[in-house]
Design a protein around this motif. Structure first.
Motif, PDB file in Angstrom:
ATOM      1  N   GLY A  27       0.818  -1.202   0.000  1.00 35.61           N
ATOM      2  CA  GLY A  27       0.000   0.000   0.000  1.00 35.61           C
ATOM      3  C   GLY A  27       0.852   1.252   0.000  1.00 35.61           C
ATOM      4  O   GLY A  27       1.962   1.276   0.530  1.00 35.61           O
ATOM      5  N   LEU A  29       0.157   5.355   0.946  1.00 30.85           N
ATOM      6  CA  LEU A  29      -0.781   6.335   1.470  1.00 30.85           C
ATOM      7  C   LEU A  29      -0.145   7.716   1.387  1.00 30.85           C
ATOM      8  O   LEU A  29       0.857   7.989   2.050  1.00 30.85           O
ATOM      9  CB  LEU A  29      -1.138   6.020   2.928  1.00 30.85           C
ATOM     10  CG  LEU A  29      -2.224   6.911   3.547  1.00 30.85           C
ATOM     11  CD1 LEU A  29      -3.583   6.632   2.912  1.00 30.85           C
ATOM     12  CD2 LEU A  29      -2.288   6.706   5.063  1.00 30.85           C
ATOM     13  N   MET A 120      -1.463  -0.709  -4.069  1.00 30.66           N
ATOM     14  CA  MET A 120      -2.711   0.030  -3.892  1.00 30.66           C
ATOM     15  C   MET A 120      -2.383   1.416  -3.339  1.00 30.66           C
ATOM     16  O   MET A 120      -1.631   1.532  -2.369  1.00 30.66           O
ATOM     17  CB  MET A 120      -3.655  -0.699  -2.937  1.00 30.66           C
ATOM     18  CG  MET A 120      -4.068  -2.071  -3.416  1.00 30.66           C
ATOM     19  SD  MET A 120      -5.350  -2.772  -2.347  1.00 30.66           S
ATOM     20  CE  MET A 120      -6.702  -1.638  -2.655  1.00 30.66           C
ATOM     21  N   ASP A 122      -3.780   5.088  -1.808  1.00 36.23           N
ATOM     22  CA  ASP A 122      -4.893   5.749  -1.148  1.00 36.23           C
ATOM     23  C   ASP A 122      -4.405   7.103  -0.636  1.00 36.23           C
ATOM     24  O   ASP A 122      -3.212   7.427  -0.737  1.00 36.23           O
ATOM     25  CB  ASP A 122      -5.421   4.880  -0.005  1.00 36.23           C
ATOM     26  CG  ASP A 122      -6.883   5.146   0.319  1.00 36.23           C
ATOM     27  OD1 ASP A 122      -7.399   6.221  -0.064  1.00 36.23           O
ATOM     28  OD2 ASP A 122      -7.515   4.292   0.973  1.00 36.23           O
ATOM     29  N   ARG A 135      -7.753   5.099   6.766  1.00 33.43           N
ATOM     30  CA  ARG A 135      -7.211   4.662   5.464  1.00 33.43           C
ATOM     31  C   ARG A 135      -6.120   3.606   5.650  1.00 33.43           C
ATOM     32  O   ARG A 135      -5.977   2.704   4.807  1.00 33.43           O
ATOM     33  CB  ARG A 135      -6.662   5.849   4.677  1.00 33.43           C
ATOM     34  CG  ARG A 135      -7.681   6.914   4.327  1.00 33.43           C
ATOM     35  CD  ARG A 135      -9.098   6.407   4.105  1.00 33.43           C
ATOM     36  NE  ARG A 135      -9.191   5.435   3.004  1.00 33.43           N
ATOM     37  CZ  ARG A 135     -10.171   4.568   2.855  1.00 33.43           C
ATOM     38  NH1 ARG A 135     -11.145   4.497   3.740  1.00 33.43           N
ATOM     39  NH2 ARG A 135     -10.183   3.755   1.807  1.00 33.43           N
ATOM     40  N   LEU A 139      -6.425  -0.065   3.911  1.00 32.52           N
ATOM     41  CA  LEU A 139      -5.378  -0.697   3.107  1.00 32.52           C
ATOM     42  C   LEU A 139      -5.033  -2.075   3.661  1.00 32.52           C
ATOM     43  O   LEU A 139      -4.853  -3.038   2.903  1.00 32.52           O
ATOM     44  CB  LEU A 139      -4.130   0.190   3.076  1.00 32.52           C
ATOM     45  CG  LEU A 139      -4.194   1.430   2.181  1.00 32.52           C
ATOM     46  CD1 LEU A 139      -2.994   2.337   2.435  1.00 32.52           C
ATOM     47  CD2 LEU A 139      -4.244   1.035   0.701  1.00 32.52           C
ATOM     48  N   GLN A 140      -4.949  -2.186   4.980  1.00 28.90           N
ATOM     49  CA  GLN A 140      -4.652  -3.482   5.576  1.00 28.90           C
ATOM     50  C   GLN A 140      -5.764  -4.485   5.264  1.00 28.90           C
ATOM     51  O   GLN A 140      -5.492  -5.659   4.965  1.00 28.90           O
ATOM     52  CB  GLN A 140      -4.469  -3.348   7.080  1.00 28.90           C
ATOM     53  CG  GLN A 140      -3.993  -4.646   7.729  1.00 28.90           C
ATOM     54  CD  GLN A 140      -3.961  -4.551   9.231  1.00 28.90           C
ATOM     55  OE1 GLN A 140      -4.899  -4.034   9.840  1.00 28.90           O
ATOM     56  NE2 GLN A 140      -2.895  -5.038   9.851  1.00 28.90           N
ATOM     57  N   GLU A 142      -7.470  -4.653   2.695  1.00 31.69           N
ATOM     58  CA  GLU A 142      -7.341  -5.060   1.298  1.00 31.69           C
ATOM     59  C   GLU A 142      -6.133  -5.952   1.065  1.00 31.69           C
ATOM     60  O   GLU A 142      -5.820  -6.279  -0.078  1.00 31.69           O
ATOM     61  CB  GLU A 142      -7.256  -3.823   0.410  1.00 31.69           C
ATOM     62  CG  GLU A 142      -8.549  -3.023   0.307  1.00 31.69           C
ATOM     63  CD  GLU A 142      -9.632  -3.781  -0.440  1.00 31.69           C
ATOM     64  OE1 GLU A 142      -9.289  -4.611  -1.305  1.00 31.69           O
ATOM     65  OE2 GLU A 142     -10.820  -3.562  -0.150  1.00 31.69           O
ATOM     66  N   CYS A 144      -2.863  -5.296   2.272  1.00 28.98           N
ATOM     67  CA  CYS A 144      -1.558  -4.613   2.249  1.00 28.98           C
ATOM     68  C   CYS A 144      -0.834  -4.885   3.567  1.00 28.98           C
ATOM     69  O   CYS A 144      -1.225  -4.353   4.619  1.00 28.98           O
ATOM     70  CB  CYS A 144      -1.746  -3.112   2.053  1.00 28.98           C
ATOM     71  SG  CYS A 144      -2.494  -2.665   0.471  1.00 28.98           S
ATOM     72  N   ILE A 147       3.162  -0.988   3.951  1.00 28.20           N
ATOM     73  CA  ILE A 147       2.558   0.289   3.597  1.00 28.20           C
ATOM     74  C   ILE A 147       3.605   1.398   3.646  1.00 28.20           C
ATOM     75  O   ILE A 147       4.329   1.551   4.630  1.00 28.20           O
ATOM     76  CB  ILE A 147       1.383   0.639   4.540  1.00 28.20           C
ATOM     77  CG1 ILE A 147       0.283  -0.424   4.429  1.00 28.20           C
ATOM     78  CG2 ILE A 147       0.808   2.025   4.203  1.00 28.20           C
ATOM     79  CD1 ILE A 147      -0.892  -0.207   5.391  1.00 28.20           C
TER      80      ILE A 147
END
Length: 351
Positions: A27, A29, A120, A122, A135, A139-140, A142, A144, A147
């Motif tokens: 991920g 962010l 991913m 975000d 967020r 992400l986790q 999904e 991820c 990150i």
């Protein structure tokens, strides 16, 4: 991720009743400062309360600060609401910082599609919504398990960069299964960033119908005491400005560094932008352009404070032509910077 989609070796060690545990993705962010959810009194008040309650932003002892904060929360939301109303994205009913950061996230996701591992992307705001904690958890969820967090502040400052880290680690403290985490380093002297700024400024100057006598590089200020206590922010701003002068072939008299957004009566980093535009006009300078290299996206401080408030100071003091060049935002040059930072920090994880 369904257990049945896992490789055979992974499935072999999971009982049939094992809860779903998606993992294996990376991920990214991106995080910016934040914006109120509306321009009404209570929306502005909530935002100011969260922002001005951050001990990284206001280091004044709480017994002294809290009565002052209550006075601010009583008196300032109406005026700030009018300022936000002037720049508000009425089509989406949100602040421009939110609109731009969302677009940066979407474009970065497309730019990173060719990495070896699925990434991913975000976005979040330090103050307001969407929150960093929400967020990170999304992400986790999904899958991820690694990150990368990119604070969209080119120059490191405890009141901006470090408070993002604080909020990230606060979120991780509540997680049973923490993802591996990386915080991107500041990029104040990255050649991609400097070239993007130079390209953007050249284009902005070419689109004007006047040639400025002076260009001001205006950065968000911090109290002088923060710098005296070891914050590297001033040094990072100074290096960005020096490299930008070299790229644009402008000397220190043509491209000056200033600091805006002073708050309260204490001494902040100097020279102040507002005082500088007044002083330039009073000594006969008629044409000024302001750029804001410390902001990755246009917001209240660039659109209203520079584009309206400081433009007014300049003209009131005798200046004639004033322009504010937009931030890098989600332009090609702006995305090149964020992508370069992401690719640099993702090495070993996704490509």
């Amino acid at each position: 991720m369904n257990v049945s989609n896992l490789p055979h070796e992974a499935r072999a060690f999971r009982p049939a009743t094992h809860a779903p545990a998606p993992n294996g993705r990376v991920g990214v962010l991106i995080v910016n400062l934040g914006t109120p959810e509306g321009t009404d009194y209570w929306s502005i008040r909530r935002y100011l309360n969260e922002f001005l309650s951050d001990r990284r932003v206001i280091e004044t002892p709480r017994p002294i600060w809290l009565p002052i904060l209550q006075f601010i929360l009583l008196t300032r939301p109406h005026a700030k609401g009018r300022d936000y109303e002037a720049i508000w994205n009425k089509d989406r009913n949100e602040g421009p910082l939110k609109t731009i950061t969302r677009s940066q996230s979407e474009k970065l996701g497309l730019a990173l599609r060719n990495l070896e591992r699925e990434v991913m992307v975000d976005w979040a705001m330090r103050y307001g919504a969407p929150s960093i904690g929400d967020r990170l958890k999304a992400l986790q969820a999904e899958g991820c398990d690694r990150i990368l967090v990119i604070p969209l502040y080119p120059q490191y400052c405890a009141a901006s960069t470090a408070t993002v880290g604080d909020k990230v680690f606060e979120a991780l403290a509540s997680m049973r299964w923490q993802p591996a985490l990386r915080m991107a380093a500041p990029y104040y002297d990255d050649p991609v960033y400097i070239e993007a700024l130079a390209t953007s400024i050249r284009a902005g100057l070419a689109n004007l119908d006047f040639e400025p006598e002076i260009v001001l590089a205006s950065y968000h200020g911090i109290p002088q005491a923060y710098f005296d206590q070891g914050d590297p922010y001033y040094c990072h701003c100074a290096k960005t400005t020096r490299l930008l002068r070299e790229a644009l072939k402008l000397d220190a008299e043509r491209l000056k560094m200033t600091f805006q957004s002073r708050f309260g009566r204490g001494e902040w980093l100097k020279p102040y932008t507002a005082a500088t535009v007044r002083e330039l006009a009073s000594r006969g300078v008629k044409r000024v352009v302001v750029v804001t290299p410390g902001f990755a996206a246009d917001c209240l401080e660039t659109l209203e404070e520079i584009g309206v408030e400081n433009a007014g100071y300049f003209r009131e003091a005798g200046g004639e032509r004033f322009a504010a060049i937009p931030c890098l935002n989600d332009s090609v040059e702006g995305l090149a910077v964020i992508e370069a930072v992401a690719r640099r920090e993702l090495k070993g994880w996704a490509g």
